[in-house]
Design an enzyme around this catalytic site. Sequence first.
Site, PDB file in Angstrom:
ATOM      1  N   CYS A   1       0.757  -1.106  -0.729  1.00 40.93           N
ATOM      2  CA  CYS A   1      -0.157   0.176  -0.163  1.00 40.93           C
ATOM      3  C   CYS A   1       1.015   1.141   0.299  1.00 40.93           C
ATOM      4  O   CYS A   1       2.142   0.848  -0.311  1.00 40.93           O
ATOM      5  CB  CYS A   1      -0.819  -0.238   0.776  1.00 40.93           C
ATOM      6  SG  CYS A   1      -0.362   0.344   3.218  1.00 40.93           S
TER       7      CYS A   1
ATOM      8  N   HIS B   1      -3.645   9.704   4.774  1.00 45.21           N
ATOM      9  CA  HIS B   1      -4.154   8.454   3.854  1.00 45.21           C
ATOM     10  C   HIS B   1      -5.720   8.328   4.176  1.00 45.21           C
ATOM     11  O   HIS B   1      -5.973   8.342   5.359  1.00 45.21           O
ATOM     12  CB  HIS B   1      -3.399   7.288   5.580  1.00 45.21           C
ATOM     13  CG  HIS B   1      -3.028   5.806   4.305  1.00 45.21           C
ATOM     14  ND1 HIS B   1      -4.919   4.893   4.224  1.00 45.21           N
ATOM     15  CD2 HIS B   1      -1.912   4.731   4.299  1.00 45.21           C
ATOM     16  CE1 HIS B   1      -3.957   3.950   4.219  1.00 45.21           C
ATOM     17  NE2 HIS B   1      -2.762   3.829   3.873  1.00 45.21           N
TER      18      HIS B   1
END
Length: 650
Positions: free
Chosen positions: A426, A589
């Site tokens: 990620c 995020h």
Amino acid sequence: MMKFLQRLGRSIMLPVAVLPVAAILSGVGYWITSAAGANLVSTFLSAAGGALLDNMPLLFAVGIALGMASKSDGTAALAGLVSWLVVTTLLKPETVALFTGVGDVNEVDPAFLRLQNVFVGIICGLIGAWCYDRFKDTKLPDALSFFSGKRSVAIVTAGFSLIVAIALFFIWPFVYTGLVLFGEWIVTLGPVGTGIYGFLNRLLIPVGLHHALNSVFWFDVAGINDLNNFLAGEGTYGVTGQYMTGFFPVMMFGLPGAALAMYLTAKTRRKKLAYGILLSGAVSSFFVGVTEPLEFAFMFLAPVLYLVHAVFMGISMAISAILPVRMGFGFSGGFIDLVLGWTNPMAQNPWLIPVMGVFWFLIYFAVFYFFIKRFNLKTPGREDDDILADDTEYDARSKDDAYLVTASRFLDALGGKDNIVDLDNCATRLRMEVADVSKVDDTALKRAGAAGTMKPGGKSVQVVYGLNVQFVKDAMEDIIEGKVQVPAGAAPERASTAPSASLDAGGAAVLTDAPPTTIRMRQPVQGRVVPLTEVPDATFADAIMGPGLAIEPTGDTVIAPADATVGATFDSSHAIALVLGDGTELLIHVGIDTVAMKGDGFETLVEKGQTVTEGTPLLRFDRAKIAAAGHPAITPVVVLNNAKATIEFR
């Protein structure tokens, strides 16, 4: 299905890459022949280009077999070639004449004259790839062991190709003849019929049946003979050329506009290689009128765009038939044929073609750009990472030896490459499934540069690294697949966008001698501010990545909380990193585990290296899609390079 089409589109890039140069060689050769007659140079150039263009279906058979197989192995390519040779040899006119008892080859159904097309090439390539995957590990009895394994692939491929050839023997003539009859009916519809012809001409290219329609309008199948009459300067002024004119604006201007839209929407790290494919395709389309390099670049990756393209071609053909403009070609609807036909007696107001072209350039650019961004279409440079994982064609990163060293040390600390079952990443961490969690050495991972290690449960392991985790993951894959050898040298520390960053003893990135500081900034997304400890992910909650705050978002757009430079963007568009004016590195995020959504519901609005001011929109997200995917939308805002920092929102 979409993953299959994306993989097919990627595989097609291999043969398509050679077509633009071949098209330009053929076009220049044709131009010289038309202007000065046949000579050594024109013959050489035409033959060189024709060697590839005339065998394009064969290139597709080999390239698709190689690209669609589970492993890029020459055996798969050979299987594709075997399939092509079996099918086309069995169905060539001479063989069909023997099957049917026809004495003269000229009496064979004309459908078999057009069988060697891209559609059949794609079928043969898929047969070769499937047979390779299915039979490459076949074990036969000892008496037949010579034919075991990969040696059996070509043999089995030939058998399956026989079945396909038999099916095509009965099906192909009906389809081809039906299209010819349909084309003869279209002739009676005037400009509307011309538009339908243009639409079907593009729509039938993937299956190679556009030749059936072309023969009706361009040649003397139904008494039109549009192409030959124009080249001879005969026919009816204001009528002859109506079935060719509408191709020019789209081929010369429309498709290059689409190429520009696809380039501008490509992912930042893949722009350079997408640029090469799209630019060469646009040049080929404009100058020579050979559109296949561009069309096949998005035909299977984004079928809806190809449908839009076919509709636009139909509209262009219909408009050109209505307007007082006529032009024809001997090769295709490109710049070369436009110049050569400008003074033809049958040419009518050719200056209108560039005028219409500007209109079509703008239409193609705007529509393609909107569709790609709105529906997240996977055009060249925007493919899913898992589609490209085994392909270096779009890998624009530098093979930094230091990242290979880190990757090697990580693999050792994770129990060896054989212990890795699945590998992904990620924004800041590696995400893996391992065969045996007990083999994972947390201490060794930290010594190798990891900021921390998470074990969510089961066989899952997550290694927190930093913003350049993609490079480490790619290097790990290269080592696992045996593509590279690990060089000697020191591994890099956890990636940072600021040169003064280093790792502290606990694995957190800190600025050298950075004092405690409070960073005041604008809240980057609307919503309720909560402590980082409320984030349901220990990597953030335990401040492994660094200190910060979190936001339960009510808005849908992340904005720059201060003047900054975009330090990193991500293919999944779920996060963004900024470098503030004082060197502070900030990670925003959106959601937890949203990387698994692979960009669906997210849109990055800026590029890496871009300078932004406070309030600049950075990325947009769809909270409904995040919820539907089962992920929390809570958004951590984290300082990456100062463990003593505190964030306050204004």
